[in-house]
Design an enzyme around this catalytic site. Structure first.
Site, PDB file in Angstrom:
ATOM      1  N   GLY A  59       0.604  -1.207   0.015  1.00 36.73           N
ATOM      2  CA  GLY A  59      -0.043  -0.037   0.068  1.00 36.73           C
ATOM      3  C   GLY A  59       0.844   1.187   0.077  1.00 36.73           C
ATOM      4  O   GLY A  59       1.989   1.065   0.279  1.00 36.73           O
ATOM      5  N   CYS A  86       5.264  -6.005   1.657  1.00 34.61           N
ATOM      6  CA  CYS A  86       5.629  -4.714   1.942  1.00 34.61           C
ATOM      7  C   CYS A  86       4.992  -3.977   2.777  1.00 34.61           C
ATOM      8  O   CYS A  86       5.424  -4.099   3.898  1.00 34.61           O
ATOM      9  CB  CYS A  86       5.362  -4.177   0.346  1.00 34.61           C
ATOM     10  SG  CYS A  86       5.944  -2.430  -0.086  1.00 34.61           S
ATOM     11  N   TYR A  87       3.816  -3.028   2.456  1.00 33.36           N
ATOM     12  CA  TYR A  87       3.469  -2.490   3.661  1.00 33.36           C
ATOM     13  C   TYR A  87       2.609  -3.210   4.366  1.00 33.36           C
ATOM     14  O   TYR A  87       2.751  -3.153   5.861  1.00 33.36           O
ATOM     15  CB  TYR A  87       2.089  -1.685   2.933  1.00 33.36           C
ATOM     16  CG  TYR A  87       1.402  -0.709   3.990  1.00 33.36           C
ATOM     17  CD1 TYR A  87       1.972   0.558   4.404  1.00 33.36           C
ATOM     18  CD2 TYR A  87       0.357  -1.029   4.683  1.00 33.36           C
ATOM     19  CE1 TYR A  87       1.060   1.425   5.381  1.00 33.36           C
ATOM     20  CE2 TYR A  87      -0.533  -0.252   5.690  1.00 33.36           C
ATOM     21  CZ  TYR A  87       0.068   0.958   5.897  1.00 33.36           C
ATOM     22  OH  TYR A  87      -0.628   1.592   6.848  1.00 33.36           O
ATOM     23  N   HIS A 177       7.703  -7.634  -3.377  1.00 29.90           N
ATOM     24  CA  HIS A 177       6.348  -8.061  -4.155  1.00 29.90           C
ATOM     25  C   HIS A 177       6.542  -9.277  -4.709  1.00 29.90           C
ATOM     26  O   HIS A 177       6.902  -9.379  -6.037  1.00 29.90           O
ATOM     27  CB  HIS A 177       5.895  -6.778  -5.187  1.00 29.90           C
ATOM     28  CG  HIS A 177       5.452  -5.840  -4.327  1.00 29.90           C
ATOM     29  ND1 HIS A 177       4.091  -5.664  -3.910  1.00 29.90           N
ATOM     30  CD2 HIS A 177       6.140  -4.573  -4.004  1.00 29.90           C
ATOM     31  CE1 HIS A 177       4.047  -4.382  -3.312  1.00 29.90           C
ATOM     32  NE2 HIS A 177       5.165  -3.716  -3.309  1.00 29.90           N
ATOM     33  N   GLU A 179       4.288 -10.999  -6.284  1.00 32.76           N
ATOM     34  CA  GLU A 179       3.256 -10.983  -7.088  1.00 32.76           C
ATOM     35  C   GLU A 179       3.574 -10.576  -8.531  1.00 32.76           C
ATOM     36  O   GLU A 179       2.965 -10.984  -9.464  1.00 32.76           O
ATOM     37  CB  GLU A 179       1.951 -10.726  -6.484  1.00 32.76           C
ATOM     38  CG  GLU A 179       1.984  -8.983  -6.267  1.00 32.76           C
ATOM     39  CD  GLU A 179       2.476  -8.470  -4.926  1.00 32.76           C
ATOM     40  OE1 GLU A 179       3.089  -9.663  -4.324  1.00 32.76           O
ATOM     41  OE2 GLU A 179       2.124  -7.382  -4.599  1.00 32.76           O
ATOM     42  N   SER A 230     -23.670  -8.883 -26.441  1.00 27.52           N
ATOM     43  CA  SER A 230     -22.819  -8.073 -27.287  1.00 27.52           C
ATOM     44  C   SER A 230     -22.113  -8.772 -28.144  1.00 27.52           C
ATOM     45  O   SER A 230     -21.614  -8.120 -29.226  1.00 27.52           O
ATOM     46  CB  SER A 230     -22.147  -7.118 -26.506  1.00 27.52           C
ATOM     47  OG  SER A 230     -20.771  -7.924 -25.959  1.00 27.52           O
ATOM     48  N   GLY A 231     -21.893  -9.995 -27.994  1.00 25.46           N
ATOM     49  CA  GLY A 231     -20.948 -10.877 -28.840  1.00 25.46           C
ATOM     50  C   GLY A 231     -19.555 -11.014 -28.120  1.00 25.46           C
ATOM     51  O   GLY A 231     -18.656 -11.574 -28.681  1.00 25.46           O
ATOM     52  N   GLY A 232     -19.495 -10.275 -27.083  1.00 26.78           N
ATOM     53  CA  GLY A 232     -17.904 -10.292 -26.348  1.00 26.78           C
ATOM     54  C   GLY A 232     -18.022 -11.500 -25.537  1.00 26.78           C
ATOM     55  O   GLY A 232     -18.969 -12.062 -25.158  1.00 26.78           O
ATOM     56  N   VAL A 233     -16.686 -11.667 -25.269  1.00 28.80           N
ATOM     57  CA  VAL A 233     -16.542 -12.958 -24.408  1.00 28.80           C
ATOM     58  C   VAL A 233     -17.417 -13.220 -23.090  1.00 28.80           C
ATOM     59  O   VAL A 233     -18.104 -13.910 -23.008  1.00 28.80           O
ATOM     60  CB  VAL A 233     -15.000 -13.257 -23.950  1.00 28.80           C
ATOM     61  CG1 VAL A 233     -14.806 -14.396 -23.244  1.00 28.80           C
ATOM     62  CG2 VAL A 233     -14.409 -13.086 -25.228  1.00 28.80           C
ATOM     63  N   ASP A 234     -17.504 -11.972 -22.251  1.00 26.57           N
ATOM     64  CA  ASP A 234     -17.760 -11.973 -21.069  1.00 26.57           C
ATOM     65  C   ASP A 234     -19.436 -12.121 -21.348  1.00 26.57           C
ATOM     66  O   ASP A 234     -20.038 -13.093 -20.673  1.00 26.57           O
ATOM     67  CB  ASP A 234     -17.859 -10.643 -20.289  1.00 26.57           C
ATOM     68  CG  ASP A 234     -16.359 -10.371 -20.288  1.00 26.57           C
ATOM     69  OD1 ASP A 234     -15.499 -11.199 -20.326  1.00 26.57           O
ATOM     70  OD2 ASP A 234     -15.960  -8.878 -20.015  1.00 26.57           O
ATOM     71  N   SER A 235     -20.193 -11.423 -22.030  1.00 26.28           N
ATOM     72  CA  SER A 235     -21.564 -11.595 -21.999  1.00 26.28           C
ATOM     73  C   SER A 235     -22.039 -12.886 -22.684  1.00 26.28           C
ATOM     74  O   SER A 235     -23.106 -13.556 -22.375  1.00 26.28           O
ATOM     75  CB  SER A 235     -22.317 -10.447 -22.701  1.00 26.28           C
ATOM     76  OG  SER A 235     -21.995 -10.474 -24.143  1.00 26.28           O
ATOM     77  N   SER A 236     -21.190 -13.358 -23.667  1.00 24.81           N
ATOM     78  CA  SER A 236     -21.333 -14.826 -24.397  1.00 24.81           C
ATOM     79  C   SER A 236     -21.445 -15.587 -23.267  1.00 24.81           C
ATOM     80  O   SER A 236     -22.047 -16.926 -23.106  1.00 24.81           O
ATOM     81  CB  SER A 236     -20.385 -15.053 -25.505  1.00 24.81           C
ATOM     82  OG  SER A 236     -20.469 -13.924 -26.387  1.00 24.81           O
ATOM     83  N   LYS A 376     -10.742 -12.272 -16.162  1.00 25.28           N
ATOM     84  CA  LYS A 376     -10.846 -12.126 -17.575  1.00 25.28           C
ATOM     85  C   LYS A 376     -10.440 -13.640 -18.025  1.00 25.28           C
ATOM     86  O   LYS A 376     -11.179 -14.346 -18.881  1.00 25.28           O
ATOM     87  CB  LYS A 376     -10.285 -11.224 -18.384  1.00 25.28           C
ATOM     88  CG  LYS A 376     -10.434 -11.226 -19.932  1.00 25.28           C
ATOM     89  CD  LYS A 376     -11.634 -10.163 -20.216  1.00 25.28           C
ATOM     90  CE  LYS A 376     -12.152 -10.033 -21.589  1.00 25.28           C
ATOM     91  NZ  LYS A 376     -13.384  -9.559 -21.661  1.00 25.28           N
TER      92      LYS A 376
END
Ligand code: XMP
Length: 520
Positions: A59, A86-87, A177, A179, A230-236, A376
């Protein structure tokens, strides 16, 4: 809690820019985790969530400042393994009786090397086999005295307490870090931490899918759900998952605003209506959208017009669906993490993004958001689990306002036609060269300028266009894609030869920041 059947890990967020990456590393290990801002995490919260382990993020604040963020003191009496980064490391030291100081030339930003001191720490299994380990540091303060019970396991030139631990209590604290990719052995630290905390790695897509389907059924009952596709990955992926859960109770709405890419409408309708047998309403509203956009050249005005009309169309279509009580959205985890605001000030709106926000309240609909817990790439994995074709899952993101924001200045049908053709050739080239999956997003922008050219014996006076291709992890930052000159030359030649109306091709080499990915 949301996933009663899974081991959970709690990440207490102190506002680091890279907290989400901790979650990524853990998800890669099939560990379910949730990020919560420190303000919300009380002892009761932790007891209710019942995590198997806790990570304290980095942070921007200084633990030496009065009133700076802390973890609840009770956390350290719950018998849970805790990893401070870290923090988070400094928070542990302060709360457990050590000391942290500011400055005195011990700030470290960037790459550093950690040297082992004491062997045998379970957290470090697999580390130091080839000598010092490269790590990424980013700290102004440093620990000047470690807490009772802790021992030093690694040092760096500017961080004598780079790795400390109290293995008996399973408390671990690192100054760097693990990560980020600049700490090449970082994933190993997380792997060791979750193993010693007893995680079984039960967070798989198959398991998620079953839980998600059961949850959708329980939430929806026998009511109807509508889903903007929408045809995008998420809504599909959201649509296919919900369809698996409730079948006919789902109706999808695909709004064609006349600003889609070549064959986009056809592909989406074929896929969902014919292949998946879903109830799909194809709202062909090209005239209305293009009519309303006529003469408009300001980017924000264009976005607002499209956003408003989209909601109008959606609402009109949805009103015609008997008994619709739920609206499904492909909201992802990064959209729902409450970020910790240290400035307290409103952030600047760069672009008003298009979504169906505001719609559920207006229409009195409840939300179904089955992807709220996913990143994603996990959505893509779920899509594969659900049998969506690879070509659909790997699609580049496409913005809600579509080609409107790739046509700076006034939008005309003629320009849209030219843009569609050039874009199709560009994408075809990218596919032919096997680059599609290497690129985050690629598209053509038609420029609001005409330039003079010569083709054959004649003069031309046609539009110029720009090719854009970027690599990005999340769309927040991006680098332009380094095509070869051969690729660019060949693509420019094809576009100019095959598309009537374009006589000049440029390549956009702006990264984000300072540019944005889209031109408007
Ligand atoms: P920018 O242009 O802001 O874009 O760098 C970042 C990512 O977001 C996409 N984008 C949108 N997506 N509705 C969307 O669904 C929008 O209004 C919108 N505007 C930009 C853009 O394509 C890129 O992937």
């Amino acid at each position: 809690m949301q996933t009663p059947n899974h081991d959970r890990l709690l990440i207490i967020d102190f506002g680091s820019q890279v907290t989400q990456l901790i979650a990524r590393r853990l998800r890669e290990l099939n560990v379910y985790c949730e990020i919560h801002p420190y303000q919300n995490v009380t002892a009761t919260f932790i007891r209710d969530m019942a995590p198997r382990a806790v990570i304290l993020s980095g942070g921007p604040d200084s633990v030496t400042r009065d009133g700076s963020p802390r973890a609840p003191d009770e956390l350290f009496e719950m018998g849970l393994p805790v990893l401070g980064i870290c923090y988070g490391q400094q928070v542990m030291m302060m709360q457990l009786g050590g000391m942290v100081e500011t400055g005195h030339g011990t700030a470290e930003f960037g790459r550093a090397f950690v040297t082992p001191t004491t062997p045998g720490l379970d957290l470090l299994e697999g580390w130091f086999s080839d000598g010092d380990e490269q790590v990424w540091m980013s700290h102004g303060d440093h620990v000047s005295a470690i807490a009772p019970g802790f021992q030093v396991y690694g040092t760096s030139p500017n961080a004598p307490f780079a790795i400390t631990a109290d293995p008996a209590r399973r408390f671990y604290a690192v100054q760097f870090h693990p990560e980020v990719h600049h700490t090449p052995g970082g994933a190993r630290i997380y792997e060791n931490f979750v193993r010693l905390a007893g995680f079984t790695g039960d967070w798989t897509m198959g398991a998620y899918r079953d839980v998600a389907i059961a949850k959708i059924r329980a939430q929806v009952g026998d009511k109807q759900v509508i889903c903007g596709l929408s045809g995008g990955v998420d809504s599909s992926v959201a649509a296919v998952l919900i369809h698996e859960a409730i079948g006919d109770q789902l109706t999808c709405v695909f709004v064609d605003h006349g600003l889609l890419r070549q064959n986009e409408g056809r592909d989406v309708v074929t896929m969902f209506r014919d292949h998946y047998n879903m109830a799909l309403i194809h709202a062909e509203e090209q005239e209305m959208f293009l009519g309303a956009l006529e003469g408009q050249s300001d980017p924000e005005t264009k976005r607002k017009i499209i956003g408003k009309l989209f909601i109008d169309v959606f609402q009109k279509v949805a009103n015609g669906i008997e008994g619709a009580e739920f609206l499904a959205q492909g909201t992802l985890y990064p959209d729902v993490i409450e970020s910790v605001s240290f400035s307290g000030g409103p952030s600047v709106t760069i672009k008003s993004h298009h979504n169906v926000g505001g719609l559920p309240e207006k229409m009195g609909l409840k939300l179904v958001e089955p992807l709220r817990e996913l990143f994603k790439d996990e959505v893509r994995a779920l899509g594969r689990e659900l049998g969506l074709p690879a070509s659909f899952i790997g699609r580049h993101p496409f913005p809600g306002p579509g080609l409107a924001i790739r046509c700076p200045g006034e939008i005309t049908r003629a320009k849209l036609d030219i843009l569609r053709q050039a874009d199709a050739i560009y994408i075809d080239q990218i596919r032919k060269h096997g680059l599609y999956d290497e690129i985050w997003q690629a598209f053509v922008v038609i420029l609001p300028v005409r330039t003079v050219g010569v083709m054959g014996d004649g003069r031309t006076y046609d539009f110029a266009c720009a090719l854009r291709a970027v690599n990005s992890v999340d769309g927040m930052t991006a680098d332009y894609y380094p095509f070869t000159h051969e690729f660019l030359g060949e693509t420019a030649t094809r576009i100019i030869n095959e598309v009537k109306g374009i006589n000049r091709v440029t390549y956009d080499i702006t990264s984000k920041p300072p540019g944005t990915i889209e031109w408007e």
